[in-house]
Design an enzyme around this catalytic site. Structure first.
Site, PDB file in Angstrom:
ATOM      1  N   LYS A   1      33.619  29.545  73.784  1.00  0.00           N
ATOM      2  CA  LYS A   1      34.806  30.388  73.888  1.00  0.00           C
ATOM      3  C   LYS A   1      35.934  29.484  74.377  1.00  0.00           C
ATOM      4  O   LYS A   1      36.023  29.153  75.558  1.00  0.00           O
ATOM      5  CB  LYS A   1      34.576  31.548  74.866  1.00  0.00           C
ATOM      6  CG  LYS A   1      35.772  32.474  74.968  1.00  0.00           C
ATOM      7  CD  LYS A   1      35.467  33.644  75.883  1.00  0.00           C
ATOM      8  CE  LYS A   1      36.505  34.741  75.816  1.00  0.00           C
ATOM      9  NZ  LYS A   1      37.889  34.332  75.931  1.00  0.00           N
TER      10      LYS A   1
ATOM     11  N   LYS B   1      31.712  38.519  74.737  1.00  0.00           N
ATOM     12  CA  LYS B   1      32.097  37.301  75.449  1.00  0.00           C
ATOM     13  C   LYS B   1      31.351  37.247  76.768  1.00  0.00           C
ATOM     14  O   LYS B   1      31.098  38.282  77.389  1.00  0.00           O
ATOM     15  CB  LYS B   1      33.604  37.288  75.662  1.00  0.00           C
ATOM     16  CG  LYS B   1      34.111  38.538  76.345  1.00  0.00           C
ATOM     17  CD  LYS B   1      35.614  38.689  76.205  1.00  0.00           C
ATOM     18  CE  LYS B   1      36.025  39.983  76.863  1.00  0.00           C
ATOM     19  NZ  LYS B   1      37.340  40.443  76.571  1.00  0.00           N
TER      20      LYS B   1
ATOM     21  N   GLU C   1      40.891  29.968  67.047  1.00  0.00           N
ATOM     22  CA  GLU C   1      41.420  29.815  68.398  1.00  0.00           C
ATOM     23  C   GLU C   1      42.010  28.405  68.473  1.00  0.00           C
ATOM     24  O   GLU C   1      41.314  27.413  68.211  1.00  0.00           O
ATOM     25  CB  GLU C   1      40.294  29.987  69.433  1.00  0.00           C
ATOM     26  CG  GLU C   1      40.740  29.892  70.860  1.00  0.00           C
ATOM     27  CD  GLU C   1      41.286  31.220  71.437  1.00  0.00           C
ATOM     28  OE1 GLU C   1      41.367  32.222  70.691  1.00  0.00           O
ATOM     29  OE2 GLU C   1      41.647  31.237  72.622  1.00  0.00           O
TER      30      GLU C   1
ATOM     31  N   ARG D   1      37.049  46.899  69.059  1.00  0.00           N
ATOM     32  CA  ARG D   1      36.206  46.242  70.053  1.00  0.00           C
ATOM     33  C   ARG D   1      34.835  46.872  69.896  1.00  0.00           C
ATOM     34  O   ARG D   1      34.404  47.654  70.718  1.00  0.00           O
ATOM     35  CB  ARG D   1      36.793  46.540  71.443  1.00  0.00           C
ATOM     36  CG  ARG D   1      36.515  45.514  72.481  1.00  0.00           C
ATOM     37  CD  ARG D   1      37.190  45.925  73.787  1.00  0.00           C
ATOM     38  NE  ARG D   1      38.604  45.595  73.836  1.00  0.00           N
ATOM     39  CZ  ARG D   1      39.084  44.369  74.043  1.00  0.00           C
ATOM     40  NH1 ARG D   1      38.259  43.353  74.203  1.00  0.00           N
ATOM     41  NH2 ARG D   1      40.368  44.154  74.084  1.00  0.00           N
TER      42      ARG D   1
ATOM     43  N   ARG E   1      44.726  32.871  70.095  1.00  0.00           N
ATOM     44  CA  ARG E   1      44.204  33.240  68.788  1.00  0.00           C
ATOM     45  C   ARG E   1      45.272  33.074  67.721  1.00  0.00           C
ATOM     46  O   ARG E   1      46.424  33.447  67.914  1.00  0.00           O
ATOM     47  CB  ARG E   1      43.779  34.703  68.852  1.00  0.00           C
ATOM     48  CG  ARG E   1      42.979  35.115  67.667  1.00  0.00           C
ATOM     49  CD  ARG E   1      41.955  36.075  68.112  1.00  0.00           C
ATOM     50  NE  ARG E   1      41.119  36.525  67.038  1.00  0.00           N
ATOM     51  CZ  ARG E   1      40.212  37.464  67.186  1.00  0.00           C
ATOM     52  NH1 ARG E   1      40.051  38.039  68.361  1.00  0.00           N
ATOM     53  NH2 ARG E   1      39.458  37.823  66.178  1.00  0.00           N
TER      54      ARG E   1
HETATM   55  P1  AMP Z   1      39.327  37.968  75.599  1.00  0.00           P
HETATM   56  O1  AMP Z   1      40.729  37.524  75.307  1.00  0.00           O
HETATM   57  O2  AMP Z   1      38.887  37.682  76.984  1.00  0.00           O
HETATM   58  O3  AMP Z   1      39.107  39.408  75.146  1.00  0.00           O
HETATM   59  O4  AMP Z   1      38.307  37.108  74.696  1.00  0.00           O
HETATM   60  C1  AMP Z   1      38.303  37.132  73.304  1.00  0.00           C
HETATM   61  C2  AMP Z   1      39.184  36.016  72.778  1.00  0.00           C
HETATM   62  O5  AMP Z   1      38.526  34.757  72.899  1.00  0.00           O
HETATM   63  C3  AMP Z   1      39.463  36.110  71.300  1.00  0.00           C
HETATM   64  O6  AMP Z   1      40.491  37.028  71.043  1.00  0.00           O
HETATM   65  C4  AMP Z   1      39.848  34.692  70.957  1.00  0.00           C
HETATM   66  O7  AMP Z   1      41.237  34.519  71.172  1.00  0.00           O
HETATM   67  C5  AMP Z   1      39.128  33.846  71.993  1.00  0.00           C
HETATM   68  N1  AMP Z   1      38.068  32.951  71.438  1.00  0.00           N
HETATM   69  C6  AMP Z   1      37.843  31.686  71.838  1.00  0.00           C
HETATM   70  N2  AMP Z   1      36.815  31.148  71.176  1.00  0.00           N
HETATM   71  C7  AMP Z   1      36.359  32.084  70.307  1.00  0.00           C
HETATM   72  C8  AMP Z   1      35.298  32.128  69.350  1.00  0.00           C
HETATM   73  N3  AMP Z   1      34.476  31.097  69.144  1.00  0.00           N
HETATM   74  N4  AMP Z   1      35.132  33.283  68.646  1.00  0.00           N
HETATM   75  C9  AMP Z   1      35.927  34.350  68.862  1.00  0.00           C
HETATM   76  N5  AMP Z   1      36.942  34.356  69.750  1.00  0.00           N
HETATM   77  C10 AMP Z   1      37.166  33.249  70.473  1.00  0.00           C
END
Ligand code: AMP
Length: 665
Positions: A344, A517, A394, A511, A349
């Protein structure tokens, strides 16, 4: 449609907090509107002139509104200002003063929704000399023709502060209710006022008690009622047309627009049928990104129209969102084994679009940031072997010397920067981490399993170190292997890992839990700043304490969670500085409150702020609190970073706060 009719709906929306009632009022309005009116209504109902992703703002400050009220009413600016101080609400001021206005209303004429929309839209397009006067004129023109309560809503819309609570959820449900047959059990028929109502205990229109309970005997009664109703009609065109179904599948094969009411086998199936219609509409909205488009399709082409919404490169779609898992074990529980685990990355994004020779880049708020990232455009052009695609990625900045990833803060400058782009491109170079493919070579991949989408992504990508790569991934069913991968991800400076279901489709805007995550810390909250206070001593030029709010998912209302005053830095290099934050917030001042005055001699200490700036906030604990409107407060909150990439409707919800509160016990 007259603006008066819309205002009548605003008032009804304001009079209730119940979502079903709000939905009903909006649906009634939609039923009576023409195809041409729908796009304008969809925006005005939400209190906006431009969709969130369009990089346009009305951009009118409170001072300018004061002037417009003065021009329209002839009332002295000082007096207007006093009234503003007293009420704290310019919408109310406009309402009161228009009611008292001195000038003859010679030019007054009934306002249409189009006239209001067009004048407000024109505000954003004005640039250059004489702009202020022209803006004042556009607003004053509306106020001159407005009835007092119309003036209130016009001003609130101008200030992007409508507060009537027709959020996206209400709009979506209202479209379903306006343009699809009512489903008996979810809706009920009020025999007293001859209208279809949401199935609650009493009729929204006449407060008559509704029988409502779904039962065989009631269905029989209901059918008999419809039969006699139809028999008594002279013209067959007014007949209530009933569709009886045994399975949800039958809905897919029917032209639903031909019916008024759907009768299912039982209450559970009624719910399922309703949810199916809502989900079909939501899917179309997520792909087209346009409520009006989706509403018109539902109205004119029904279900088949919705399912044919075409995915097209260059027009942004909502991104898929991910849920949270507590740890690796929980992640496997949620996405099943084996799963894909990926780094991650802690960047932002970016949706990459190409159609022929044209490339466009969109953030997760669906803002077009192509201009800001010429380096990404080039890398993508050179290394993706297709001329038609929508890819998900990302993007992360790195330090050219140490080759280490840079904190999000550095790259967030690149999202906002409109000048010296080339220089910044060299200072903060980026790596594109591709992780999903939504459309490739005109083929819509949404329904393909993730593993297949990833394989297609791999096939079309020419990976180049430090420029473009597929997200680091392993496929495993083993806890230990997954734990090691997680540890490695963190050691390399990533935020955590994602675990993804290999079979799952791509679900724009949802979602749904096809991916989760996993991050080590107590989940930070993304909150919007709604007020701020000026600092003291050496910080007196800066805003130094910020009231933050989360969101009520149902109504869209913002609920305060407390004040944050730590985490900002004195110097820009160390993170978000006081100066940077003050500059960001100053154009968003609403009006300065007098709260400070009563407390001490210092005047105008606190300012209310238009809710646009989102910050990620860390904290030690969540506590119950009667002080703030959310009912919760944060202990030791600190600003972690700006979230320029998130729209206000994606900030943390009060339900999430509540979950975290109970989770920590
Ligand atoms: P969050 O912003 O905490 O909801 O986490 C999800 C976000 O992680 C996504 O919207 C992406 O911007 C980011 N992200 C980073 N690496 C990845 C990955 N390998 N696959 C999907 N999302 C990712």
């Amino acid at each position: 449609m007259t603006y008066k009719e819309l205002v009548a709906v605003y008032k009804k929306l304001e009079s209730t907090t119940k979502r079903l009632e709000k939905t009903y009022y909006v649906a009634q309005l939609l039923k009576n509107s023409t195809d041409k009116e729908i796009p304008v209504l969809m925006l005005l109902l939400q209190g906006i002139i431009f969709p969130a992703w369009e990089d346009k703002k009305i951009g009118v400050a409170a001072r300018l509104v004061l002037k417009a009220i003065n021009v329209a009413t002839g009332i002295d600016t000082k007096k207007i200002e006093k009234e503003w101080k007293d009420t704290g609400d310019l919408g109310k001021v406009a309402e009161n003063l228009v009611a008292k206005k001195k000038q003859a209303t010679l030019f007054s004429r009934e306002l249409s929704i189009e006239k209001v929309y067009n004048n407000l839209k024109a505000l954003a397009d004005l640039t250059g000399t004489g702009t202020v006067d022209k803006k004042v004129k556009l607003i004053a023109e509306l106020l001159t023709s407005a009835k007092p309560n119309e003036a209130k809503y016009i001003i609130r819309t101008v200030l992007e502060d409508l507060r009537v609570g027709a959020g996206e959820g209400v709009l979506r449900d209202a479209i379903v209710s306006a343009y699809f047959p009512s489903i008996y059990g979810v809706s009920d028929y009020c025999i007293n006022c001859n209208k279809i109502m949401p199935a609650t205990d009493k009729c929204i229109e006449c407060a008559n008690k509704l029988d409502g309970k779904f039962s065989a005997s009631y269905i029989e009664k209901f059918e008999r009622y419809i039969e006699s109703y139809n028999n008594n009609l002279k013209s067959s065109k007014d007949k209530i047309k009933l569709l009886k179904i045994k399975t949800i599948d039958e809905l897919k094969h029917e032209v639903l627009n031909n019916y008024d009411v759907i009768l299912c086998e039982d209450e559970k199936q009624s719910r399922e049928a309703y949810n199916f219609l809502v989900a079909s509409l939501q899917e179309a909205i997520d792909i087209s990104n346009d409520f009006a488009d989706a509403a018109l399709l539902a109205k004119n082409k029904g279900l088949s129209g919705l399912s044919n919404v075409k995915l097209e490169a260059l027009s942004p779609i909502k991104v898929m969102l991910y849920q949270k898992a507590a740890d690796i074990f929980d992640a496997f529980e949620q996405v099943s084994r084996p799963a894909a685990l990926e780094f991650k990355y802690d960047g932002f994004r970016l949706q990459l679009h190409r159609f022929g020779d044209k490339i466009k880049l969109f953030t997760r708020r669906l803002e077009d940031v192509t201009e800001q990232f010429p380096d990404v455009v080039k890398v993508v052009k050179d290394n993706i072997k297709s001329k038609n695609y929508i890819l998900d990625s990302e993007v992360i900045g790195y330090d050219t010397k140490t080759k280490k990833f840079l904190p999000f803060q550095h790259i967030s400058q690149r999202i906002r920067r409109k000048y010296d782009i080339k220089e910044l491109t060299e200072k903060v170079p980026v790596i594109i981490n591709l992780f999903d493919a939504v459309l490739v070579d005109e083929r819509n991949l949404i329904k393909l399993p993730f593993a297949e989408r990833r394989a297609i992504l791999k096939k079309i990508t020419n990976e180049v170190p430090y420029k473009i790569q597929l997200a680091e991934q392993i496929i495993t069913a083993d806890n230990k292997e997954a734990e090691e991968f997680y540890k490695k991800a963190l050691e390399l400076g990533n935020e955590g890992v994602m675990a993804k279901n290999l079979e799952a489709p791509y679900k724009p805007g949802s979602r749904v839990g096809y991916g989760v995550k996993i991050k080590p810390t107590m989940e930070n909250l993304d909150l919007v700043i709604v007020a701020a206070e000026w600092g003291e001593g050496k910080r007196s030029r800066w805003l130094s304490s910020f009231t933050v709010a989360c969101r009520d998912d149902d109504t869209g209302e913002l609920l305060e969670l407390g004040k944050v005053s730590t985490g900002l830095k004195e110097k820009a290099e160390e993170g978000v500085s006081f100066e940077e934050m003050t500059k960001l917030l100053e154009p968003l001042f609403e009006q300065e409150t007098d709260e400070g005055l009563s407390k001490a001699t210092k005047s105008l200490k606190e300012v209310r702020i238009k809710p646009q700036i989102i910050i990620e906030v860390g904290y030690e604990e969540i506590q119950k609190s009667p002080t703030y409107t959310s009912g919760y407060a944060l202990r030791f909150p600190r600003v972690l970073r700006l979230r320029a990439d998130k729209p206000v409707d994606e900030i943390s919800s009060v339900l999430q706060v509540e979950d975290l509160f109970y989770g920590q016990k």
